[in-house]
Design a protein around this motif. Structure first.
Motif, PDB file in Angstrom:
ATOM      1  N   TRP A 152       0.836  -1.198   0.000  1.00  0.00           N
ATOM      2  CA  TRP A 152       0.000   0.000   0.000  1.00  0.00           C
ATOM      3  C   TRP A 152       0.874   1.253   0.000  1.00  0.00           C
ATOM      4  O   TRP A 152       0.591   2.239  -0.695  1.00  0.00           O
ATOM      5  N   HIS A 153       1.951   1.204   0.767  1.00  0.00           N
ATOM      6  CA  HIS A 153       2.854   2.351   0.848  1.00  0.00           C
ATOM      7  C   HIS A 153       3.538   2.624  -0.498  1.00  0.00           C
ATOM      8  O   HIS A 153       3.691   3.786  -0.895  1.00  0.00           O
ATOM      9  N   TYR A 154       3.943   1.573  -1.205  1.00  0.00           N
ATOM     10  CA  TYR A 154       4.668   1.743  -2.461  1.00  0.00           C
ATOM     11  C   TYR A 154       3.750   1.947  -3.661  1.00  0.00           C
ATOM     12  O   TYR A 154       4.228   2.256  -4.749  1.00  0.00           O
ATOM     13  N   SER A 155       2.452   1.758  -3.483  1.00  0.00           N
ATOM     14  CA  SER A 155       1.533   1.934  -4.610  1.00  0.00           C
ATOM     15  C   SER A 155       1.384   3.419  -4.922  1.00  0.00           C
ATOM     16  O   SER A 155       1.381   4.273  -4.029  1.00  0.00           O
ATOM     17  N   HIS A 156       1.247   3.730  -6.213  1.00  0.00           N
ATOM     18  CA  HIS A 156       1.121   5.131  -6.640  1.00  0.00           C
ATOM     19  C   HIS A 156      -0.294   5.658  -6.394  1.00  0.00           C
ATOM     20  O   HIS A 156      -0.485   6.861  -6.212  1.00  0.00           O
ATOM     21  N   TYR A 157      -1.270   4.773  -6.427  1.00  0.00           N
ATOM     22  CA  TYR A 157      -2.658   5.152  -6.201  1.00  0.00           C
ATOM     23  C   TYR A 157      -3.155   4.370  -4.988  1.00  0.00           C
ATOM     24  O   TYR A 157      -3.719   3.279  -5.111  1.00  0.00           O
ATOM     25  N   SER A 158      -2.937   4.938  -3.810  1.00  0.00           N
ATOM     26  CA  SER A 158      -3.151   4.203  -2.563  1.00  0.00           C
ATOM     27  C   SER A 158      -4.595   3.754  -2.377  1.00  0.00           C
ATOM     28  O   SER A 158      -4.852   2.599  -2.005  1.00  0.00           O
ATOM     29  N   TRP A 159      -5.562   4.637  -2.631  1.00  0.00           N
ATOM     30  CA  TRP A 159      -6.956   4.261  -2.396  1.00  0.00           C
ATOM     31  C   TRP A 159      -7.447   3.286  -3.445  1.00  0.00           C
ATOM     32  O   TRP A 159      -8.282   2.420  -3.153  1.00  0.00           O
ATOM     33  N   CYS A 160      -6.942   3.408  -4.641  1.00  0.00           N
ATOM     34  CA  CYS A 160      -7.282   2.443  -5.686  1.00  0.00           C
ATOM     35  C   CYS A 160      -6.711   1.072  -5.322  1.00  0.00           C
ATOM     36  O   CYS A 160      -7.375   0.036  -5.517  1.00  0.00           O
ATOM     37  N   PHE A 161      -5.498   1.065  -4.795  1.00  0.00           N
ATOM     38  CA  PHE A 161      -4.882  -0.194  -4.352  1.00  0.00           C
ATOM     39  C   PHE A 161      -5.700  -0.820  -3.234  1.00  0.00           C
ATOM     40  O   PHE A 161      -5.946  -2.034  -3.224  1.00  0.00           O
ATOM     41  N   LEU A 162      -6.146  -0.002  -2.284  1.00  0.00           N
ATOM     42  CA  LEU A 162      -6.923  -0.517  -1.162  1.00  0.00           C
ATOM     43  C   LEU A 162      -8.245  -1.104  -1.641  1.00  0.00           C
ATOM     44  O   LEU A 162      -8.673  -2.163  -1.157  1.00  0.00           O
ATOM     45  N   ARG A 163      -8.851  -0.470  -2.611  1.00  0.00           N
ATOM     46  CA  ARG A 163     -10.141  -0.947  -3.116  1.00  0.00           C
ATOM     47  C   ARG A 163      -9.993  -2.281  -3.840  1.00  0.00           C
ATOM     48  O   ARG A 163     -10.840  -3.174  -3.694  1.00  0.00           O
ATOM     49  N   HIS A 164      -8.925  -2.438  -4.605  1.00  0.00           N
ATOM     50  CA  HIS A 164      -8.736  -3.666  -5.388  1.00  0.00           C
ATOM     51  C   HIS A 164      -8.119  -4.806  -4.587  1.00  0.00           C
ATOM     52  O   HIS A 164      -8.191  -5.959  -5.011  1.00  0.00           O
ATOM     53  N   ASN A 165      -7.501  -4.484  -3.454  1.00  0.00           N
ATOM     54  CA  ASN A 165      -6.810  -5.514  -2.665  1.00  0.00           C
ATOM     55  C   ASN A 165      -7.377  -5.650  -1.260  1.00  0.00           C
ATOM     56  O   ASN A 165      -6.717  -6.201  -0.381  1.00  0.00           O
ATOM     57  N   PHE A 166      -8.594  -5.160  -1.079  1.00  0.00           N
ATOM     58  CA  PHE A 166      -9.195  -5.198   0.253  1.00  0.00           C
ATOM     59  C   PHE A 166      -9.385  -6.629   0.744  1.00  0.00           C
ATOM     60  O   PHE A 166      -9.297  -6.906   1.949  1.00  0.00           O
ATOM     61  N   LEU A 167      -9.624  -7.559  -0.169  1.00  0.00           N
ATOM     62  CA  LEU A 167      -9.795  -8.965   0.211  1.00  0.00           C
ATOM     63  C   LEU A 167      -8.545  -9.496   0.906  1.00  0.00           C
ATOM     64  O   LEU A 167      -8.637 -10.230   1.904  1.00  0.00           O
ATOM     65  N   PHE A 168      -7.355  -9.123   0.400  1.00  0.00           N
ATOM     66  CA  PHE A 168      -6.105  -9.605   0.978  1.00  0.00           C
ATOM     67  C   PHE A 168      -5.872  -9.018   2.369  1.00  0.00           C
ATOM     68  O   PHE A 168      -5.205  -9.635   3.194  1.00  0.00           O
ATOM     69  N   LEU A 169      -6.425  -7.833   2.618  1.00  0.00           N
ATOM     70  CA  LEU A 169      -6.373  -7.270   3.962  1.00  0.00           C
ATOM     71  C   LEU A 169      -7.270  -8.080   4.899  1.00  0.00           C
ATOM     72  O   LEU A 169      -6.880  -8.407   6.028  1.00  0.00           O
ATOM     73  N   LEU A 170      -8.439  -8.446   4.424  1.00  0.00           N
ATOM     74  CA  LEU A 170      -9.394  -9.195   5.247  1.00  0.00           C
ATOM     75  C   LEU A 170      -8.847 -10.574   5.626  1.00  0.00           C
ATOM     76  O   LEU A 170      -8.991 -11.012   6.769  1.00  0.00           O
ATOM     77  N   VAL A 171      -8.228 -11.276   4.657  1.00  0.00           N
ATOM     78  CA  VAL A 171      -7.756 -12.635   4.942  1.00  0.00           C
ATOM     79  C   VAL A 171      -6.441 -12.641   5.716  1.00  0.00           C
ATOM     80  O   VAL A 171      -5.956 -13.707   6.097  1.00  0.00           O
ATOM     81  N   SER A 172      -5.860 -11.468   5.935  1.00  0.00           N
ATOM     82  CA  SER A 172      -4.619 -11.381   6.713  1.00  0.00           C
ATOM     83  C   SER A 172      -4.869 -11.110   8.194  1.00  0.00           C
ATOM     84  O   SER A 172      -3.940 -11.141   8.995  1.00  0.00           O
ATOM     85  N   ILE A 173      -6.104 -10.856   8.539  1.00  0.00           N
ATOM     86  CA  ILE A 173      -6.447 -10.575   9.941  1.00  0.00           C
ATOM     87  C   ILE A 173      -6.397 -11.873  10.746  1.00  0.00           C
ATOM     88  O   ILE A 173      -6.911 -12.905  10.299  1.00  0.00           O
ATOM     89  N   PRO A 174      -5.781 -11.875  11.918  1.00  0.00           N
ATOM     90  CA  PRO A 174      -5.688 -13.101  12.743  1.00  0.00           C
ATOM     91  C   PRO A 174      -7.014 -13.443  13.425  1.00  0.00           C
ATOM     92  O   PRO A 174      -7.186 -13.250  14.631  1.00  0.00           O
ATOM     93  N   TYR A 175      -7.954 -13.938  12.643  1.00  0.00           N
ATOM     94  CA  TYR A 175      -9.283 -14.250  13.184  1.00  0.00           C
ATOM     95  C   TYR A 175      -9.215 -15.301  14.289  1.00  0.00           C
ATOM     96  O   TYR A 175     -10.004 -15.263  15.235  1.00  0.00           O
ATOM     97  N   LEU A 176      -8.302 -16.252  14.140  1.00  0.00           N
ATOM     98  CA  LEU A 176      -8.198 -17.317  15.138  1.00  0.00           C
ATOM     99  C   LEU A 176      -7.917 -16.734  16.517  1.00  0.00           C
ATOM    100  O   LEU A 176      -8.547 -17.121  17.510  1.00  0.00           O
ATOM    101  N   ASN A 177      -6.974 -15.816  16.586  1.00  0.00           N
ATOM    102  CA  ASN A 177      -6.624 -15.203  17.875  1.00  0.00           C
ATOM    103  C   ASN A 177      -7.770 -14.358  18.420  1.00  0.00           C
ATOM    104  O   ASN A 177      -8.011 -14.330  19.629  1.00  0.00           O
ATOM    105  N   ILE A 178      -8.478 -13.666  17.510  1.00  0.00           N
ATOM    106  CA  ILE A 178      -9.596 -12.820  17.942  1.00  0.00           C
ATOM    107  C   ILE A 178     -10.733 -13.674  18.487  1.00  0.00           C
ATOM    108  O   ILE A 178     -11.272 -13.407  19.566  1.00  0.00           O
ATOM    109  N   VAL A 179     -11.095 -14.724  17.736  1.00  0.00           N
ATOM    110  CA  VAL A 179     -12.197 -15.597  18.149  1.00  0.00           C
ATOM    111  C   VAL A 179     -11.838 -16.327  19.442  1.00  0.00           C
ATOM    112  O   VAL A 179     -12.675 -16.477  20.339  1.00  0.00           O
TER     113      VAL A 179
END
Length: 229
Positions: free
Chosen positions: A62-89
């Motif tokens: 995200w930091h190295y992307s030239h269009y940060s919000w566009c990157f976030l919109r297209h890669n939001f799934l990878f952010l979701l699957v990187s969350i440690p759900y096991l530890n939270i649950v």
């Protein structure tokens, strides 16, 4: 200069891939008698470290992307699957069922599949070959994921599921749409059979496309005059 800018991304791609392989190894160890060596505390710490690596990888991209919000919109799934759900649950619920425990630990593998796709794009410039390699990776992960889930929900309940290898054979037969002589007795097991059959029907045509493209390229190299026509 551009090559140096991509260096952190490449390093984390490799780390993500190693982390995904480590997840598969640790989960596989639970199917063996040595699973008693894997304490709950170790698994939770291991899962948290892997997810933190995945999150750091996402933030660096995200930091190295030239269009940060566009990157976030297209890669939001990878952010979701990187969350440690096991530890939270685990922190929220007093009791976590074993199927849910396994499912939450397999979620980060979706991020690992993306890392494999990128690494294959480094190895080959042929888009068809890269697509085929990605297809094989996804297919293997789907078979492995579904076979593990099927084993944990059916073992002890379904007399036909005597070991993990019977569950793996069940997954192979269903993904090829041939069908297996083992039928799920739980709702999750029955749903997994439908998912595998759908994956097989959707993704197996890619193999046909790959073989056809290879055959056409070979034919054009032998008879280049055909391409001019």
């Amino acid at each position: 200069m551009a090559k140096n800018d991509n260096c952190p991304e490449k390093i984390f791609n490799i780390l993500v891939l190693i982390g995904s392989i480590a997840i598969l190894i640790i989960i596989s160890m639970e199917l063996l008698p040595i699973s008693k060596l894997l304490t709950e505390r170790f698994i939770l710490h291991f899962h948290l470290i892997i997810c933190l690596i995945f999150l750091l990888d996402f933030l660096i991209r995200w930091h190295y992307s030239h269009y940060s919000w566009c990157f976030l919109r297209h890669n939001f799934l990878f952010l979701l699957v990187s969350i440690p759900y096991l530890n939270i649950v685990h922190a929220v619920l007093s009791i976590v069922t074993h199927p849910l425990w396994i499912f939450l630990r397999l979620i980060p593998l979706i991020r690992g599949m993306y890392a494999v796709t990128i690494i294959f794009s480094w190895i080959t410039r042929n888009r068809v070959t890269g697509l085929f390699a990605t297809y094989l990776t996804f297919l293997f992960t789907a078979i492995y994921f579904c076979s593990i889930m099927f084993y944990f929900v059916e073992h002890g309940t379904n007399p036909a599921v005597t070991s993990y290898w019977t569950a793996f054979d069940w997954a192979l037969m269903n993904v090829t749409t041939v069908g297996s002589n083992i039928f799920g007795v739980t709702k999750i097991g029955q749903s997994l059979a439908v998912i595998l059959a759908a994956i097989g029907m959707i993704f197996f045509p890619i193999f046909t496309v790959y073989v056809t493209a290879k055959f056409q390229n070979k034919r054009q190299s032998i008879h280049p005059s055909d391409t001019k026509k």
